[in-house]
Design an enzyme around this catalytic site. Structure first.
Site, PDB file in Angstrom:
ATOM      1  N   LYS A 166       0.952  -1.152   0.028  1.00 24.49           N
ATOM      2  CA  LYS A 166       0.118   0.165   0.022  1.00 24.49           C
ATOM      3  C   LYS A 166       0.768   1.454  -0.039  1.00 24.49           C
ATOM      4  O   LYS A 166       0.606   2.221  -0.893  1.00 24.49           O
ATOM      5  CB  LYS A 166      -1.068   0.079   1.272  1.00 24.49           C
ATOM      6  CG  LYS A 166      -1.570   1.413   1.589  1.00 24.49           C
ATOM      7  CD  LYS A 166      -2.391   1.476   2.737  1.00 24.49           C
ATOM      8  CE  LYS A 166      -1.736   1.559   4.141  1.00 24.49           C
ATOM      9  NZ  LYS A 166      -1.473   3.001   4.390  1.00 24.49           N
ATOM     10  N   ASN A 167       1.887   1.415   0.934  1.00 21.04           N
ATOM     11  CA  ASN A 167       2.691   2.552   1.093  1.00 21.04           C
ATOM     12  C   ASN A 167       3.597   2.815  -0.107  1.00 21.04           C
ATOM     13  O   ASN A 167       4.020   3.952  -0.489  1.00 21.04           O
ATOM     14  CB  ASN A 167       3.357   2.272   2.291  1.00 21.04           C
ATOM     15  CG  ASN A 167       2.425   2.606   3.749  1.00 21.04           C
ATOM     16  OD1 ASN A 167       1.351   2.790   3.494  1.00 21.04           O
ATOM     17  ND2 ASN A 167       3.032   2.561   4.760  1.00 21.04           N
TER      18      ASN A 167
ATOM     19  N   CYS B   6      -4.445  12.891  13.690  1.00 22.70           N
ATOM     20  CA  CYS B   6      -4.761  11.556  13.216  1.00 22.70           C
ATOM     21  C   CYS B   6      -4.655  10.902  14.581  1.00 22.70           C
ATOM     22  O   CYS B   6      -4.087  11.307  15.557  1.00 22.70           O
ATOM     23  CB  CYS B   6      -4.395  10.816  12.272  1.00 22.70           C
ATOM     24  SG  CYS B   6      -2.465  10.544  12.272  1.00 22.70           S
TER      25      CYS B   6
ATOM     26  N   ARG C 193       1.211  14.553  13.004  1.00 20.10           N
ATOM     27  CA  ARG C 193       1.943  14.317  11.664  1.00 20.10           C
ATOM     28  C   ARG C 193       1.733  15.511  10.833  1.00 20.10           C
ATOM     29  O   ARG C 193       1.027  15.676  10.001  1.00 20.10           O
ATOM     30  CB  ARG C 193       1.080  13.390  11.255  1.00 20.10           C
ATOM     31  CG  ARG C 193       1.025  12.081  12.045  1.00 20.10           C
ATOM     32  CD  ARG C 193       0.366  10.764  11.381  1.00 20.10           C
ATOM     33  NE  ARG C 193       1.306  10.356  10.407  1.00 20.10           N
ATOM     34  CZ  ARG C 193       0.923   9.030   9.690  1.00 20.10           C
ATOM     35  NH1 ARG C 193      -0.025   8.408  10.183  1.00 20.10           N
ATOM     36  NH2 ARG C 193       1.802   8.557   8.605  1.00 20.10           N
TER      37      ARG C 193
ATOM     38  N   ASP D 218       5.658   0.841  11.937  1.00 15.80           N
ATOM     39  CA  ASP D 218       4.434   0.227  11.766  1.00 15.80           C
ATOM     40  C   ASP D 218       4.204  -1.252  11.841  1.00 15.80           C
ATOM     41  O   ASP D 218       3.437  -1.971  11.503  1.00 15.80           O
ATOM     42  CB  ASP D 218       4.407   0.343  10.036  1.00 15.80           C
ATOM     43  CG  ASP D 218       3.768   1.743   9.559  1.00 15.80           C
ATOM     44  OD1 ASP D 218       3.466   2.358  10.436  1.00 15.80           O
ATOM     45  OD2 ASP D 218       3.845   1.724   8.257  1.00 15.80           O
TER      46      ASP D 218
ATOM     47  N   ARG E 185      -8.246  -0.536   5.391  1.00 17.74           N
ATOM     48  CA  ARG E 185      -7.495   0.569   4.813  1.00 17.74           C
ATOM     49  C   ARG E 185      -6.035   0.018   4.258  1.00 17.74           C
ATOM     50  O   ARG E 185      -5.532   0.335   3.110  1.00 17.74           O
ATOM     51  CB  ARG E 185      -7.034   1.723   5.584  1.00 17.74           C
ATOM     52  CG  ARG E 185      -8.411   2.694   5.709  1.00 17.74           C
ATOM     53  CD  ARG E 185      -7.695   3.979   6.559  1.00 17.74           C
ATOM     54  NE  ARG E 185      -6.529   4.199   6.118  1.00 17.74           N
ATOM     55  CZ  ARG E 185      -5.577   4.667   6.871  1.00 17.74           C
ATOM     56  NH1 ARG E 185      -5.652   4.883   8.337  1.00 17.74           N
ATOM     57  NH2 ARG E 185      -4.407   5.145   6.452  1.00 17.74           N
TER      58      ARG E 185
HETATM   59  C1  UD1 Z   1       4.783   6.956   6.252  1.00 15.88           C
HETATM   60  C2  UD1 Z   1       3.831   5.945   6.319  1.00 15.88           C
HETATM   61  C3  UD1 Z   1       3.415   5.405   7.651  1.00 15.88           C
HETATM   62  C4  UD1 Z   1       4.810   5.139   8.425  1.00 15.88           C
HETATM   63  C5  UD1 Z   1       5.510   6.323   8.432  1.00 15.88           C
HETATM   64  C6  UD1 Z   1       7.145   6.144   9.108  1.00 15.88           C
HETATM   65  C7  UD1 Z   1       2.750   6.292   4.074  1.00 15.88           C
HETATM   66  C8  UD1 Z   1       1.520   6.510   3.149  1.00 15.88           C
HETATM   67  N1  UD1 Z   1       2.770   6.171   5.258  1.00 15.88           N
HETATM   68  O1  UD1 Z   1       3.962   8.058   6.832  1.00 15.88           O
HETATM   69  O2  UD1 Z   1       2.696   4.145   7.442  1.00 15.88           O
HETATM   70  O3  UD1 Z   1       4.297   4.756   9.757  1.00 15.88           O
HETATM   71  O4  UD1 Z   1       6.175   6.854   7.160  1.00 15.88           O
HETATM   72  O5  UD1 Z   1       7.716   5.146   8.601  1.00 15.88           O
HETATM   73  O6  UD1 Z   1       3.717   5.656   3.565  1.00 15.88           O
HETATM   74  N2  UD1 Z   1       7.121  14.960  10.156  1.00 15.88           N
HETATM   75  C9  UD1 Z   1       7.494  16.266  10.493  1.00 15.88           C
HETATM   76  N3  UD1 Z   1       7.128  17.000   9.452  1.00 15.88           N
HETATM   77  C10 UD1 Z   1       6.873  16.966   8.063  1.00 15.88           C
HETATM   78  C11 UD1 Z   1       6.810  15.448   8.313  1.00 15.88           C
HETATM   79  C12 UD1 Z   1       7.090  14.400   9.092  1.00 15.88           C
HETATM   80  O7  UD1 Z   1       7.573  16.569  11.495  1.00 15.88           O
HETATM   81  O8  UD1 Z   1       6.771  17.447   7.400  1.00 15.88           O
HETATM   82  C13 UD1 Z   1       7.817  13.777  11.392  1.00 15.88           C
HETATM   83  C14 UD1 Z   1       6.512  13.172  11.581  1.00 15.88           C
HETATM   84  O9  UD1 Z   1       5.633  13.841  12.318  1.00 15.88           O
HETATM   85  C15 UD1 Z   1       7.163  11.752  12.227  1.00 15.88           C
HETATM   86  C16 UD1 Z   1       8.249  11.781  11.385  1.00 15.88           C
HETATM   87  O10 UD1 Z   1       8.466  12.915  11.107  1.00 15.88           O
HETATM   88  O11 UD1 Z   1       7.264  11.953  13.448  1.00 15.88           O
HETATM   89  C17 UD1 Z   1       8.447  10.638  10.241  1.00 15.88           C
HETATM   90  O12 UD1 Z   1       7.104  11.061   9.376  1.00 15.88           O
HETATM   91  P1  UD1 Z   1       6.954  10.265   8.044  1.00 15.88           P
HETATM   92  O13 UD1 Z   1       8.190   9.642   7.564  1.00 15.88           O
HETATM   93  O14 UD1 Z   1       6.622  11.749   7.224  1.00 15.88           O
HETATM   94  O15 UD1 Z   1       5.639   9.575   8.170  1.00 15.88           O
HETATM   95  P2  UD1 Z   1       4.542   9.432   6.698  1.00 15.88           P
HETATM   96  O16 UD1 Z   1       5.105   9.804   5.381  1.00 15.88           O
HETATM   97  O17 UD1 Z   1       3.472  10.496   7.046  1.00 15.88           O
END
Ligand code: UD1
Length: 416
Positions: free
Chosen positions: A22-23, A115, A120, A303, A395
């Site tokens: 999915k991801n 969420c 996030r 995850d 999902r």
């Molecule tokens: C993706 C995955 C999710 C997984 C996560 C971490 C998808 C659709 N989802 O989520 O299943 O749990 O990676 O492996 O692929 N952060 C910030 N600012 C930003 C972006 C991120 O502070 O602009 C922080 C987040 O709060 C978190 C960390 O960075 O603490 C990692 O988040 P991120 O890797 O971006 O997760 P997702 O891409 O949302």
């Protein structure tokens, strides 16, 4: 709303096939916005988040056909708006931001909001796109982005963010000049996206390292591409074999990308071997407690944190879990306690004292991976477990009860 009713205590024995990731599929679908021609994607799992993405792509002007795990996306004349009704059900919708700015110089995307597993934020996505020349305003809960053109830039992320790296990578492939992404996420799903873009004519080097180098091109052509297998689904089924003391053969299991998980499961006493047919896993009780700290790839994935915690609940001794990626990702703890688990949490640390058995109970799923941990606990528990609110599970797991029932589980789906 559906719920799953699980009669626990049956060892899972047999073989199952891991679905497409999915991801990995989500960013690749959004990347099809960047193309001049149609893309055909194979191994796309039949999941709610995928159908939400296809709906969103349709609203953005692409035409999509989905059949038998295959999607064909044809580009149309693009529109900039990703509405709140869709974004709020799936945060990954924010991945259309980079591609829309690269293609039409404007985007109006609802801000995802909080969420269940924490705040996030998307500040890293916006900061990077600003460095490439985009400007943003916030208007009635929507991010309004525009740019005359995107230019290559040297961008350093504050933390490795998967979505941030993907958004910037997609923007950079069509930007004018060269982009360097430093402290980039190294997750296999980022690499899969880069491979898809390379197949469409992009110039990218360094995917899978923390420094990705992109030379912008003026157009991308269509391609046929098979999405990688889902390492988190595979990890969840490895855990299912462990918690039920069963034996499973997982076909299409991405063994290399799962190393941090398999090493921990082996430390717990499970036997995991790679054969020509797939990954074979079996477990002779008792499991032993281990300590786990979640980290960006190649560390232990957040995850899989909830699922391994279910195993720890039934392992000998005390295990410690440290969650370093998301705040608020212990929503499964209280539900596991309702089944007899002994867990103490303090901030982002959980201490799990293994018990001899869990008892079935009605429990409530709060997010995708928490739901999976409750299903695992239900498979091992004495008696009947009812997992409510499984729309989270739908999902991210393709026909989970059918797959588990095919190897001996006793799960049925009912309307609540
Ligand atoms: C993706 C995955 C999710 C997984 C996560 C971490 C998808 C659709 N989802 O989520 O299943 O749990 O990676 O492996 O692929 N952060 C910030 N600012 C930003 C972006 C991120 O502070 O602009 C922080 C987040 O709060 C978190 C960390 O960075 O603490 C990692 O988040 P991120 O890797 O971006 O997760 P997702 O891409 O949302």
């Amino acid at each position: 709303m559906d719920k799953l009713i699980i009669e626990g205590g049956v060892p899972l024995i047999g073989s199952m096939t891991i679905s497409g990731s999915k991801n990995a599929a989500l960013p690749i679908l959004f990347a099809s916005i960047l193309l001049d021609e149609a893309a055909t994607l194979r191994n796309v799992p039949d999941l709610r988040d995928i159908h939400t993405t296809l709906k969103l792509l349709g609203m953005l002007g692409c035409s999509c056909e989905y059949q038998d795990e295959q999607v064909r996306v044809r580009p149309g004349s693009l529109l900039p708006e990703a509405p709140y009704e869709l974004v709020r059900t799936m945060r990954a919708s924010v991945l259309c931001l980079g591609p829309l700015l690269a293609r039409i110089g404007q985007a109006r995307v609802a801000l995802p909001g909080g969420c269940a597993i924490g705040a996030r934020p998307v500040d890293q996505h916006l900061k990077g796109l600003e460095q490439m020349g985009a400007r943003f305003e916030l208007e009635q809960g929507y991010i309004l982005g525009h740019c005359r053109e995107l230019n290559g830039a040297h961008i350093t992320f504050d933390m490795p963010t998967v979505g941030g790296t993907e958004n910037l990578l997609m923007a950079a492939v069509l930007a004018e000049g060269e982009t360097i992404l430093e402290n980039a996420a190294r997750e296999p799903e980022v690499v899969d996206l880069a491979h898809f873009l390379l197949a469409c004519g992009a110039h990218i080097e360094g995917q899978g390292t923390s420094r990705i180098h992109i030379a912008g091109v003026s157009r991308l052509h269509g391609a046929e591409y098979a999405v990688m297998s889902d390492r988190i689904e595979a990890g969840t089924f490895l855990a299912a074999a462990g918690i039920t003391c069963g034996e499973l053969l997982l076909r299409h299991c991405p063994a290399n990308e799962l190393e941090a998980v398999t090493l921990k499961l082996q430390d717990m006493g499970m036997k995991i071997t790679t054969t020509s047919e797939g990954v074979l896993v079996n477990c002779a009780r008792p499991l032993r407690g281990v300590d786990v700290t979640t980290k960006p790839y190649p560390g232990f994935p957040t995850d899989m944190q909830a699922q391994i915690m279910s195993l720890m609940c039934l392992a000998e001794g005390t295990s410690v879990v440290e969650e370093t990626i998301f705040e608020n990702r212990f929503m499964h703890v209280m539900e596991l306690e309702r089944m007899g688990a002994q867990i103490r949490t303090s901030g982002h640390i959980a201490m799990v004292r293994g018990v001899r058995r869990l008892a079935g109970a009605p429990v409530m799923a709060s997010d995708l991976r928490a739901s999976a941990s409750l299903v695992l606990a239900g498979l091992a528990a004495n008696g009947t477990t009812e997992v409510r609110r499984i729309y989270h599970l739908d999902r991210g797991y393709e026909r989970i009860e059918n797959k588990l029932n095919s190897v001996g589980a006793r799960i049925r789906r009912e309307k609540e």
